[in-house]
Enzyme design. Structure first.
Site, PDB file in Angstrom:
ATOM      1  N   ASP A  35      18.286   6.432 -41.618  1.00  0.00           N
ATOM      2  CA  ASP A  35      17.166   6.227 -42.525  1.00  0.00           C
ATOM      3  C   ASP A  35      16.673   4.790 -42.383  1.00  0.00           C
ATOM      4  O   ASP A  35      17.361   3.938 -41.804  1.00  0.00           O
ATOM      5  CB  ASP A  35      17.593   6.474 -43.973  1.00  0.00           C
ATOM      6  CG  ASP A  35      18.048   7.901 -44.209  1.00  0.00           C
ATOM      7  OD1 ASP A  35      17.456   8.799 -43.604  1.00  0.00           O
ATOM      8  OD2 ASP A  35      18.994   8.100 -44.993  1.00  0.00           O
TER       9      ASP A  35
ATOM     10  N   GLU B  28      59.645  11.637 -31.120  1.00  0.00           N
ATOM     11  CA  GLU B  28      59.422  12.095 -32.495  1.00  0.00           C
ATOM     12  C   GLU B  28      58.449  11.198 -33.252  1.00  0.00           C
ATOM     13  O   GLU B  28      57.858  11.613 -34.253  1.00  0.00           O
ATOM     14  CB  GLU B  28      60.753  12.187 -33.251  1.00  0.00           C
ATOM     15  CG  GLU B  28      61.321  10.869 -33.769  1.00  0.00           C
ATOM     16  CD  GLU B  28      61.982  10.037 -32.671  1.00  0.00           C
ATOM     17  OE1 GLU B  28      62.402   8.920 -32.960  1.00  0.00           O
ATOM     18  OE2 GLU B  28      62.069  10.518 -31.527  1.00  0.00           O
TER      19      GLU B  28
ATOM     20  N   ASP C  34      21.128  10.444 -47.785  1.00  0.00           N
ATOM     21  CA  ASP C  34      21.409  10.122 -49.184  1.00  0.00           C
ATOM     22  C   ASP C  34      21.013  11.219 -50.166  1.00  0.00           C
ATOM     23  O   ASP C  34      21.407  11.189 -51.308  1.00  0.00           O
ATOM     24  CB  ASP C  34      20.723   8.817 -49.587  1.00  0.00           C
ATOM     25  CG  ASP C  34      19.212   8.857 -49.346  1.00  0.00           C
ATOM     26  OD1 ASP C  34      18.653   9.964 -49.216  1.00  0.00           O
ATOM     27  OD2 ASP C  34      18.595   7.787 -49.277  1.00  0.00           O
TER      28      ASP C  34
ATOM     29  N   ASP D 220      19.831  16.321 -47.421  1.00  0.00           N
ATOM     30  CA  ASP D 220      20.480  15.737 -46.241  1.00  0.00           C
ATOM     31  C   ASP D 220      21.845  16.370 -45.964  1.00  0.00           C
ATOM     32  O   ASP D 220      22.436  16.109 -44.911  1.00  0.00           O
ATOM     33  CB  ASP D 220      20.680  14.229 -46.422  1.00  0.00           C
ATOM     34  CG  ASP D 220      19.377  13.455 -46.271  1.00  0.00           C
ATOM     35  OD1 ASP D 220      18.552  13.867 -45.443  1.00  0.00           O
ATOM     36  OD2 ASP D 220      19.200  12.454 -46.980  1.00  0.00           O
TER      37      ASP D 220
ATOM     38  N   ASP E  88      60.414   1.327 -31.115  1.00  0.00           N
ATOM     39  CA  ASP E  88      59.644   1.810 -32.259  1.00  0.00           C
ATOM     40  C   ASP E  88      58.773   0.713 -32.846  1.00  0.00           C
ATOM     41  O   ASP E  88      57.598   0.911 -33.151  1.00  0.00           O
ATOM     42  CB  ASP E  88      60.590   2.333 -33.347  1.00  0.00           C
ATOM     43  CG  ASP E  88      61.086   3.731 -33.029  1.00  0.00           C
ATOM     44  OD1 ASP E  88      60.603   4.316 -32.054  1.00  0.00           O
ATOM     45  OD2 ASP E  88      61.978   4.214 -33.745  1.00  0.00           O
TER      46      ASP E  88
END
Length: 826
Positions: free
Chosen positions: A307, A265, A556, A560, A654
C-alpha cells in the site's frame, strides 16, 4: 487506531467507563480471554526433555559406565550428562518461550470509549460495561447489546456457521468473535472471556499452539532417517572393534556413546530455536511474526505488493489546500457533515483537525442513513435529518463525486489536476437536499444531481528511509510494487519520490479490461497501480505467483484478507489495520512502516542463512565423528576417543550448533545476491557438498595427528589426547569458516559473532586445563603431551581449515567469473 486517544470528546451518552472503574471490573471479572494457553516453564520443558529417548539413552550410558567402568569415571560422566541435559533444556526453553511471547506481542486491540474518549486497549482488558466502537473489520471482543447502529452488518459464521451477514439495529445483541463487515455502531459489553457464548462453546479453540512448520517437519523426518544410519554405525563400529580384539565392555560403552553423539536428535531443536528466536528478535523491531512458516519464507520474497498511504508515506495527513480558496469553511463544514463520530481513519482525523482549528463544530443532527466506503465504493454517504429537511452529504474520490454533480466547475478540475500532480490526496465533497420521502430510495438514485461543495487536498509525505529501502530491495533482487486506491497522479508522484519506476501507472478499470495472459505481460513492466480495489490487489498477487514469484502483500482492510491469506507472506498493518486483516496475515507491522518491511525481509534472509549454516556445521561434525571411527577400523587402529570423551565432545558440538549460529550477523553480501529459489530443497546438492567437505576437513584435522602419534609408537592414551585436542580445535575452526560459503572470514568479521567467540574461548580454556591439570585430564582419560604434539594438534587443523577457506573463496570467485566449478550454489 492504536493505543491512545483520538483527542475528541464524546457526547454524554458516550462517556463510557472511567479508567478507575474499568480497573476495578478487570480485577472482578478477570482478563477477557477464553482460555489461558499453557505457560512455557523451565520445569515443564525439563519434564519433556527428561522423557526424550535420547536423554534416556544418555542415562543408559551412565548406568552402563557404572556397571562396566570405574565408579569415579561414572561420576564424571554423570556430571557431563547433567551439563549436557541442562544445555538441551535451556535451549528448548529459550526457543519455546520466544515463540510463546510472539502471541502476546501480537495480541489484538479493541477500540472502546473510556472517560469520554475513544481509546485502543488490549482486547484482554475489555470488561463488562465497556462501550465498544464497531467499524468495518472489527472483531467484536465481548457479548453485549448495541447502543447505536448505522447500516451495521455482522458476519456471525464463526458462531452459527451461517455464511450470510446479519443486519444489526440498536437494541440487538452481538457476540464475541463475530466480525463487523459494514457500517458503524457502539456495543455495550455484557459478558467477557469464558462467559461469552463462544467462550462457553469452544474454550479450547483459543489455546495458542503453533503448528510445526514445513521445515520443522522435514527436519524431523530427516532426523529419523539419519538416526537409523547413526544407530547402524554405532552398533557396527563397536562390533567390528570387538571382533578385532577390543574388550567387550569397552565396545559396548563406545557403541552407546557413539549412538548418542551421532544421532541428530538436536536437529529439530536447532530449527525451532533459530526460527523462534529470530522471529522474537524481529518482533523487537516492530515486525511481529505470527506464524513461524513466515520466518522460513520471508527471505525468499521476490515481489512486495505494498500500500502507499501509511506504509510508504508517514500516515500523518494534514489539510494543505481547499478549493475554491474562498470557501474553506463551507467545504470543511460539508465534510464534517459527511462523517460520523466514529469516523476514525487518518483522512478523517486530518479533516477534523483542520475543521476544529477553524472552529467548525461537529454535525449533531441525527443520521437517517449511511453508506460506508468499501465493497467497491470509493465514497461515503450520510443522510442527516436536519430541521429544514433531510440532507445528503457525499465525500470521497473526486472522479466519483464530480460525476454525480450537476454543476461541474472547470476551475475545480484544474485544481484537481494541479494538486494530484504534486502527489497530494484529493477528496471531493458534495451535498443535496432531499424530500421527506427520498431517504428510503437506493443509494444510486439518491447520489445524483448533487451540488459540488469543493475539493480538499491532503498531504502525506513519504517516510524517511523508504527510498533507501526500496533501492536496497532492488539491489537484493526484490521488486517493489505500489498498489493504492489514490489518484494515478498522486501515486505516480509518490512513486517517483521513493524510487519506484512510475513510467506507466495502471488504473483499476484498466486491470478489469485485461486478460490474465495480457496482465502477465503488463506486470513485468508496470510497478504502480492506482484506483485499485482489494480485489485487484488479490488478482495482481495471483498473477505474480503464476510467474513464479514469491509475493509479500501488505494490507489493512477487511477486503484485504483474501490477498493476505493467499500471499506467500501476508503482512497486516498493526496501527491502521482491521482485526480481520491482522488475523489473516502471517506478520503484523507494529509501525505500518515500509522500512520495517524491507528490514524484516533481509532479516528473514539472515535467519534462513543462519539456519543453513547451523545445520551444515552440525551434520559435518556428525559425519566427521563417524568417519574418524571408520578410518580407525579400516587401518586396524584403536578407537580415537573413549566413551567419556565422546560424550564430552557432544556437549561442545551442541553448544556450537544450537547457540553460536543463531547469533550470526548478516553476511556482507546479504543484500547483493538474488533471493533463494523456494522450490530448491533445503538439503540441495550444494548444501550436501559443503557438509561432506566440512566433514572431510575435520576428519583430516583429527585423524592425521592421531595416526602420526600412533605411528611414532606413543601409547594409546597419548594418541587419544592428540585426537581429542585436535577435534576441539578443529571443530571450533570449522564453525568459524562455516559462517559463510561465499564471503571470506576476514570480510565476515572474525570478532563479529560474540557468542561464537565465547564458545570458542571456552573450548580452548577447557582444553588447556585438561592438558595441564592432571586432576581434570585424568578424569577424562587425557594426559599431558609434548610441545611438538601441541604444535601438531594446532597446526594440522589450521592447515585443514585453511584449505577449506581457500576452496570456499575460490569457489565464490569462480561462480562470479563463470568458471566451471563442480560445487553448485545453494
Amino acid at each position: 487506531m492504536s493505543a491512545g486517544t483520538d483527542g475528541r470528546s464524546r457526547p454524554a451518552a458516550m462517556h463510557g467507563l472511567s479508567g478507575e472503574e474499568a480497573g476495578v471490573r478487570l480485577q472482578r471479572f478477570g482478563p477477557n480471554r477464553v482460555e489461558t494457553a499453557g505457560k512455557v516453564t523451565f520445569l515443564g520443558i525439563a519434564r519433556e526433555e527428561l522423557t526424550e529417548p535420547m536423554i534416556l539413552l544418555l542415562l543408559v550410558v551412565g548406568v552402563a559406565y557404572t556397571v562396566f567402568g570405574e565408579f569415579q569415571d561414572a561420576l564424571t560422566l554423570y556430571a557431563i550428562i547433567f551439563i549436557l541435559v541442562m544445555v538441551e533444556i535451556w535451549t528448548e526453553y529459550r526457543a519455546k518461550k520466544a515463540i510463546a511471547s510472539l502471541a502476546t506481542i501480537a495480541a489484538p486491540e479493541t477500540k472502546v470509549v473510556r472517560d469520554g474518549r475513544i481509546a485502543g486497549i488490549p482486547t484482554e482488558d475489555v470488561v463488562p460495561g465497556d462501550l465498544l466502537v464497531l467499524v468495518p473489520g472489527t472483531r467484536i471482543a465481548a457479548d453485549g447489546r448495541l447502543v447505536s447502529s448505522v447500516s451495521l452488518r455482522v458476519d456471525e459464521s464463526s458462531l452459527t456457521g451461517e455464511s450470510f451477514p446479519v443486519e444489526k439495529a440498536a437494541g440487538d445483541d452481538a457476540y464475541s468473535g463475530t466480525l463487523v463487515l459494514d457500517g458503524e455502531g457502539v456495543l455495550e459489553a455484557a459478558a467477557t472471556g469464558g462467559r461469552t457464548r463462544i467462550g462457553e462453546i469452544a474454550a479450547q479453540a483459543q489455546v495458542v499452539k503453533p503448528p510445526r512448520t514445513p521445515l520443522q517437519l522435514a527436519m524431523k523426518s530427516l532426523s529419523r532417517m539419519l538416526a537409523v544410519v547413526a544407530i547402524f554405525f554405532s552398533v557396527a563400529i563397536p562390533l567390528a572393534g570387538y571382533l578385532q580384539g577390543l574388550p567387550l565392555e569397552e565396545s559396548i560403552l563406545t557403541g552407546l556413546a557413539l549412538a548418542f553423539a551421532t544421532i541428530p536428535e538436536e536437529l529439530p531443536i536447532i530449527i525451532t530455536m533459530t526460527l523462534g528466536l529470530g522471529a522474537y528478535l524481529l518482533s523487537r523491531e516492530n515486525f511481529l511474526v505470527k506464524r513461524l512458516r513466515a520466518a522460513e519464507t520471508l527471505g525468499n520474497a521476490t515481489v512486495i505488493l505494498t500500500d502507499k498511504t501509511g506504509t510508504i508515506t508517514e500516515s500523518r495527513m494534514q489539510v494543505v489546500a481547499v478549493h475554491p480558496a474562498g470557501a474553506r469553511e463551507e467545504v470543511l463544514s460539508a465534510a464534517r457533515s459527511a462523517m460520523t463520530e466514529l469516523s476514525l481513519s487518518i483522512t478523517d482525523l486530518a479533516l477534523i483537525e483542520e475543521a476544529e482549528r477553524l472552529g467548525i463544530p461537529a454535525e449533531t443532527s441525527p443520521i437517517l442513513r449511511e453508506e460506508t466506503f468499501g465493497g467497491g465504493r470509493k465514497t461515503g454517504m450520510v443522510v442527516r435529518d436536519r430541521l429544514d429537511g433531510p440532507a445528503l452529504y457525499l465525500i470521497g474520490a473526486p472522479e466519483e463525486v464530480i460525476a454525480r454533480a450537476d454543476d461541474g466547475d472547470a476551475g475545480l478540475q484544474e485544481a484537481l489536476d494541479a494538486e494530484t500532480a504534486k502527489g497530494r490526496r484529493v477528496i471531493a465533497v458534495a451535498h443535496r437536499t432531499l424530500a421527506r420521502t427520498e431517504p428510503g430510495q437506493s443509494a444510486d438514485d439518491l447520489e445524483q444531481h448533487l451540488t459540488l461543495d469543493g475539493l480538499i487536498a491532503i498531504e502525506d509525505p513519504p517516510r524517511p528511509g523508504v527510498r533507501e529501502t526500496i533501492t536496497r530491495m532492488a539491489r537484493a533482487g526484490i521488486r517493489t510494487i505500489m498498489v493504492t486506491g489514490d489518484h494515478p497522479r498522486t501515486a505516480a508522484a509518490i512513486a517517483g519520490e521513493v524510487g519506484i519506476p512510475a513510467g506507466a501507472v495502471i488504473e483499476g478499470h484498466e486491470l478489469d479490461a485485461l486478460s490474465d495472459t495480457r496482465l502477465r505481460e503488463v506486470v513485468r513492466e508496470a510497478s504502480v497501480y492506482a484506483r485499485v480495489t482489494p480485489q485487484h490487489k488479490h488478482r495482481l498477487m495471483e498473477v505474480f505467483q503464476a510467474l513464479g514469484e514469491v509475493v509479500a502483500v501488505t494490507g489493512d482492510g477487511v477486503n484485504d484478507t483474501l490477498a493476505l491469506k493467499g500471499a506467500d507472506i501476508g503482512i497486516a498493518m498493526g496501527v491502521k489495520g482491521t482485526d480481520a486483516a491482522k488475523e489473516a496475515a502471517d506478520i503484523v507491522l507494529a509501525d505500518d512502516n515500509f522500512v520495517t518491511v524491507g528490514r524484516g525481509i533481509l532479516e528473514g534472509r539472515r535467519i534462513f542463512d543462519n539456519l543453513t549454516k547451523g545445520v551444515r556445521y552440525y551434520l559435518s561434525v556428525k559425519l566427521a565423528l563417524v568417519a574418524v571411527f571408520i578410518a580407525s577400523l579400516l587401518l586396524a587402529l584403536p578407537f580415537p576417543f573413549s566413551p567419556i570423551q565422546i560424550i564430552l565432545l557432544e556437549l561442545f558440538m551442541d553448544l556450537g550448533a544450537s547457540a553460536s549460529f543463531v547469533a550470526e550477523p548478516p553476511e556482507p553480501s546479504i543484500d547483493t545476491r538474488p533471493p533463494r529459489d523456494p522450490h530448491t530443497p533445503f538439503l540441495n546438492r550444494g548444501l550436501v557438498t559443503w557438509i561432506v567437505a566440512g566433514g572431510i576437513a575435520l576428519l583430516a584435522a583429527v585423524f592425521v595427528p592421531y595416526w602420526y602419534t600412533l605411528f611414532r609408537g606413543e601409547p594409546v592414551v597419548v594418541a587419544q589426547t592428540t585426537a581429542f585436542s585436535a577435534w576441539l580445535i578443529g571443530h571450533v575452526l570449522l564453525a568459524f569458516v562455516s559462517r559463510s560459503t561465499t564471503d571470506p572470514l576476514y570480510r565476515v568479521g572474525l570478532l563479529s559473532n560474540r557468542v561464537m567467540l565465547l564458545w570458542g574461548a571456552g573450548a580452548t580454556i577447557f582444553l588447556a586445563l585438561a592438558l595441564t591439570v592432571p586432576a581434570v585430564g585424568g578424569r577424562l582419560g587425557l594426559t599431558s603431551i609434548g610441545i611438538g604434539y601441541v604444535g601438531l594438534v594446532v597446526g594440522v587443523p589450521l592447515v585443514s581449515m585453511g584449505v577449506y577457506e581457500v576452496v570456499k573463496v575460490w569457489r565464490a570467485g569462480a561462480r562470479h567469473s563463470d568458471i566451471p566449478w563442480p560445487f553448485h550454489p545453494e
